[in-house]
Design an enzyme around this catalytic site. Structure first.
Site, mmCIF file in Angstrom:
data_model
loop_
_atom_site.group_PDB
_atom_site.id
_atom_site.type_symbol
_atom_site.label_atom_id
_atom_site.label_comp_id
_atom_site.label_asym_id
_atom_site.label_seq_id
_atom_site.Cartn_x
_atom_site.Cartn_y
_atom_site.Cartn_z
ATOM 1 N N GLU A 83 0.881 -1.100 0.080
ATOM 2 C CA GLU A 83 0.040 0.001 0.073
ATOM 3 C C GLU A 83 0.793 1.387 -0.003
ATOM 4 O O GLU A 83 0.216 2.369 -0.213
ATOM 5 C CB GLU A 83 -1.062 0.037 1.238
ATOM 6 N N GLU A 114 7.543 -22.155 7.331
ATOM 7 C CA GLU A 114 7.667 -21.420 8.563
ATOM 8 C C GLU A 114 8.733 -21.907 9.053
ATOM 9 O O GLU A 114 9.391 -21.359 10.307
ATOM 10 C CB GLU A 114 6.450 -20.974 9.283
#
Length: 271
Positions: A83, A114
């Protein structure tokens, strides 16, 4: 052998028999838990401000801000980074989000990604990171191997390291230069850290990136004067910003905006 301490993010919910609640009771109780988040974030504001100031110093030296995480935490970092260019007109390579498992993990979980403690640094190497860069590791548990491994390697190579976690005293907090420990308590749905923990992380990331963009001059007054003019709504918003600042008519302001390509450049040209 001493009993292993249960992480706050794994502690049982303050509520039980969720499946026996009616719908209004469920959402009301979720809302009650969510009310605790802002208070928890308020307690870490000094650390958040420190991250912003230290990152701004490095931005002046062409440094960059990196986020790494797995699952929800990784997605939130990518969301925040994505953004920045449209909102502040900052190049896409200044704030970068990376997730365990690569871009495919944004939409679909990648099994065991992960758990690879070496992969984060490999991912970061593609960007030729250096000591002017800042690495923010995001992990609700504070123990995600992907994040911990990336932080350790980054620290060894002179980067400033930051940890955002919801477990005070976690390995992530102990390993970074600046720990941000947001204790929001147990989740409404036991262990579901996409809820309060994820929301708290989103709030802190909003603060870091927005305050950073203000500090490095991407905002004038309270306006997004460097936003990308990527749709009609934003062109209209930019036009109104110029009208307000320069006292022009709508048509005059829009012509200025189109000519110069940004609110900031249009305003600077008239002063």
């Amino acid at each position: 052998m001493a009993e292993k301490r249960i992480k706050i993010t794994e502690e049982p919910s303050n509520y039980d028999r969720l499946d026996e609640m009616d719908t209004l009771e469920i959402v009301a109780n979720i809302n009650n838990e969510d009310k605790k988040i802002a208070d928890a974030v308020e307690l870490v504001l000094p650390q958040v401000a420190q991250v912003v100031d230290e990152t701004a110093k490095r931005f002046e030296k062409d440094g960059r801000l990196f986020y790494i995480g797995a699952g929800t935490s990784g997605r939130l970092g990518i969301l925040d980074a994505s953004e920045i260019p449209p909102t502040f007109g900052m190049p896409y390579d200044r704030v970068i989000g990376l997730i365990a498992g690569g871009d495919q993990a944004i939409r679909k979980a990648v099994e065991f990604a992960e758990d690879d403690s070496d992969q984060a640094w490999k991912d970061l190497q593609e960007y030729q990171v250096n000591k002017n860069d800042v690495l923010v590791g995001i992990a609700a548990s504070g123990s995600t191997p992907y994040v911990l491994g990336g932080i350790a390697d980054a620290k060894d190579n002179g980067l400033l390291t930051v940890g955002i976690t919801n477990n005070p005293g976690s390995p992530l907090s102990e390993d970074v230069d600046i720990p941000i420990e947001i204790n929001v308590g147990p989740e409404f749905l036991t262990g579901s850290t996409r809820m309060k923990s994820g929301t708290s992380q989103k709030l802190v990331l909003n603060m870091i990136s927005t305050a950073l963009m203000i500090r490095v001059g991407r905002v004038k007054g309270n306006k997004m004067v460097n936003m990308q003019l990527s749709n009609t709504k934003l062109v209209d918003r930019g036009t109104r910003y110029i009208m307000e600042e320069l006292g022009l008519t709508y048509d005059e302001a829009q012509k200025m905006l189109i000519k110069y390509g940004s609110v900031k450049l249009a305003i600077d040209a008239m002063k």
